[in-house]
Enzyme design. Structure first.
Site, mmCIF file in Angstrom:
data_model
loop_
_atom_site.group_PDB
_atom_site.id
_atom_site.type_symbol
_atom_site.label_atom_id
_atom_site.label_comp_id
_atom_site.label_asym_id
_atom_site.label_seq_id
_atom_site.Cartn_x
_atom_site.Cartn_y
_atom_site.Cartn_z
ATOM 1 C CE LYS A 283 59.741 51.463 60.686
ATOM 2 N NZ LYS A 283 60.515 51.018 61.874
ATOM 3 C CD GLU A 370 61.452 49.939 78.060
ATOM 4 O OE1 GLU A 370 61.770 50.564 77.031
ATOM 5 O OE2 GLU A 370 60.275 49.830 78.462
ATOM 6 N NE ARG A 398 59.623 53.969 79.287
ATOM 7 C CZ ARG A 398 58.788 53.850 78.264
ATOM 8 N NH1 ARG A 398 59.145 53.164 77.193
ATOM 9 N NH2 ARG A 398 57.579 54.389 78.316
#
Length: 634
Positions: A283, A370, A398
């Site tokens: 990253k 979630e 979700r």
């Protein structure tokens, strides 16, 4: 002042067809220019930086090998999608990314033929790509499909459901794991790159399949050979899990070695059945500030590309609601050892970083899961703990079944701290939290609160935490108006609103964040303003009082009008046989755009001028109601 940048090769690329016309030796130069362009472009606009810098070489290699758009590239979430946008004709449009009228910060089907699937929520790519592969095969479409998913997204159960199904139906699907943080294996470099080329090549694939055909006639020997192959590969590569799911695992390979990427992808392009390529990236690659702190540079505001320093923001009115929650969480944890904090991969975003540091044994980041986060909290509550689930409104969608079945049905004391409620601004429709009042209000046992300032947010959090049942406090991605915070952990009476201003003719019933816009409007028309505080249970006595004393009621909320708080007021009045004129102000029945939060609210009539227009329009249609002339002064 930023030094002007030159991108001589990149500026010749307006579509992947032009990219595929380049000599392979030119791709590294293109990668260098593309990376510099992203760094300087995002410095002007803000956006998702670290993830996009990490996928520069991978994106170039994919468009170089795959015949896009006839072949489909399905990018998970879109945080890593800026190189894809730039190479598919949107280089100039990057100057307006995430701004009103500009291009989206995520992938969007209506924006480009190269965006074959839009997403702002994680872990959808493999399911979507598998669906495309199945549909294309049914139509004899020879196009290939690849899903590119980040390692963080692999924490979600949905990804494994899709992998399991893909292995079962044996579709021609390539899944690329962009592994940029939680490396599954350290085997990156020359040897692993060599193995990837070997195992993805035709010779190995042909020998493997031919050997299987021969050994099928001798089942015991075939099983022995299968296990031997797995164990041999397992010694040097971590692919056993994916092999068991029916994929041919290749990797890990260096995701910044463009030559290895192209060779491996060319080999995989010709293979049939489910293929899994494990790519290791970094990253923030190529930009030291982002490499050193990839989390801080995941989503950025405008910054100085020379040193990475973020530009100073204009002075804020008060504390951000996220910060108010974070401080309250630590204070309440000190006061009550039963408090446990749970979040689905939103520690920093939800303001839990200090809590995680101070109370590590009571902090649970479950990853992008979630559904699990909510049922986990339910289990904690069953054993006498008091869990607080910190979650964005859009991500709570979700886990709706878990909220109903595992929490509300059992009346468990789980409190939901719902951040990013309402319009979020630059992230747009995929992240707007505009449905929670509607989908929470219909669930039995729920207590739902919406604060109007920082201190009221703190009071509501305490109230919800101490309530013996499920509760939710929803607050926007914004700062408060500057209300002083009281250090004590006090509660408020459940289901009771407060009259902030007494006026005549019109009563403005406000749920949450728009109170101060209503107060400004009320000054011009001498209206009553009520802070309703609770969406459920409603303060029915206060509604009766307002209906009896005013000729017009106006409900105001930062939620969809359909099924929202205003609908609750309408339903109550109708049940009483009382039918005064009511205007419901909220968000219209459409998905919103992206831009500055204030501009988007104004576009929906959820500001002072919009409230005045709505009231003025009513009294214009019903003259003689005694409306003061000053209403026209806005």
């Amino acid at each position: 002042m930023t030094t002007p940048q030159s991108y001589p090769l990149l500026e010749t690329i307006d579509s992947p067809r032009q990219l595929r016309a380049l000599a392979r030796a030119e791709l590294e130069t293109l990668a260098d220019e593309l990376r510099r362009f992203i760094i300087h472009s995002v410095a002007e606009t803000g956006g998702h930086l670290s993830s996009s810098l990490g996928t520069v070489e991978l994106t170039i290699a994919l468009h170089y090998v795959f015949n896009t758009p006839d072949d489909r590239l399905v990018w998970d979430v879109g945080h890593q999608g800026y190189p894809h946008k730039i190479l598919t004709g949107r280089r100039e449009a990057m100057a307006g990314i995430r701004q009103k009228g500009g291009i989206s910060g995520f992938l969007k089907r209506s924006e480009s033929e190269y965006d074959c699937f839009g997403a702002g929520h994680s872990s959808t790519s493999i399911s979507a790509a598998l669906g495309m592969s199945i549909a294309m095969a049914r139509q004899s479409n020879p196009g290939r499909v690849a899903a590119i998913i980040g390692d963080g997204a692999m924490t979600a159960g949905m990804a494994y459901e899709a992998l399991n199904h893909a292995g079962h139906v044996h579709s021609d699907l390539l899944v690329i794991l962009n592994d940029n943080e939680m490396s599954i294996s350290p085997n990156v470099g020359g040897m692993s790159n060599y193995l990837a080329k070997l195992l993805s090549g035709k010779l190995y694939s042909t020998m493997r399949e031919s050997g299987k055909k021969v050994l099928r006639a001798m089942p015991p020997v075939a099983e022995l050979a299968r296990r031997a192959e797995e164990h041999m590969k397992g010694m040097v590569i971590p692919g056993t899990l994916f092999e068991e799911l029916g994929f041919n695992y290749i990797g890990p390979i260096d995701g910044h070695d463009i030559d290895t990427l192209v060779t491996t992808l060319q080999n995989l392009y010709t293979l049939k059945g489910p293929q899994f390529l494990h790519v290791i990236t970094k990253k923030g690659k190529g930009y030291p500030p982002a490499e050193d702190n990839p989390c801080a540079f995941h989503g950025v505001t405008p910054y100085d590309p020379g040193n990475g320093n973020m530009h100073k923001k204009a002075k804020q009115r008060g504390k951000a609601y996220t910060e108010v929650f974070g401080e309250w969480l630590c204070d309440m944890a000190e006061a009550d050892e039963r408090l446990l904090g749970v979040t689905p991969a939103m520690c920093e975003g939800s303001g839990m970083a200090e809590f995680a540091q101070r109370f590590p044994g009571r902090f649970f980041d479950v990853g992008i899961a979630e559904q699990h986060s909510i049922t986990l909290a339910g289990g904690m509550a069953c054993e006498g703990m008091k869990p607080v689930v910190a979650i964005y409104s859009t991500f709570l969608q979700r886990a709706y079944d878990q909220l109903i079945h595992d929490i509300a049905l059992q009346n468990l004391p789980v409190m939901f701290a719902i951040d990013r409620a309402g319009i979020v601004g630059p992230d747009g429709a995929t992240h707007d939290g505009v449905f929670d009042l509607s989908f929470l209000r219909c669930v039995p046992n729920m207590v739902i609160m919406a604060p109007t300032d920082e201190n009221e947010c703190r009071l509501m959090l305490t109230t919800g935490f101490r309530h013996d049942g499920p509760s939710a406090v929803r607050y926007p991605r914004d700062t408060g108006p500057g209300a002083p915070l009281q250090p004590s952990l006090e509660t408020i009476a459940i289901g009771k609103g407060v009259v902030y201003r007494e006026g005549r003719e019109t009563a403005l019933l406000v749920f949450g964040s728009l109170l101060h816009e209503a107060l400004r409007a009320a000054e011009q028309i001498d209206a009553t303003v009520v802070n309703m505080r609770f969406v459920k249970p409603l303060d029915e006595g206060l509604i009766d009082e307002m209906a009896a004393q005013h000729s017009l009621l106006v409900t105001i909320e930062e939620n969809m009008i359909e099924g929202g708080a205003g609908s609750g007021v309408n339903e109550y009045l109708n049940s009483r046989g009382v039918n005064p004129p009511v205007i419901n102000l909220g968000l219209p029945d459409r998905f919103g755009g992206h831009g500055k939060r204030g501009d988007l609210l104004a576009e929906c009539g959820l500001n002072t001028a919009g409230i005045l227009r709505a009231v003025n329009g009513h009294f214009s249609r019903h003259p003689g109601s005694g409306l003061p002339a000053s209403i026209n002064s806005y």
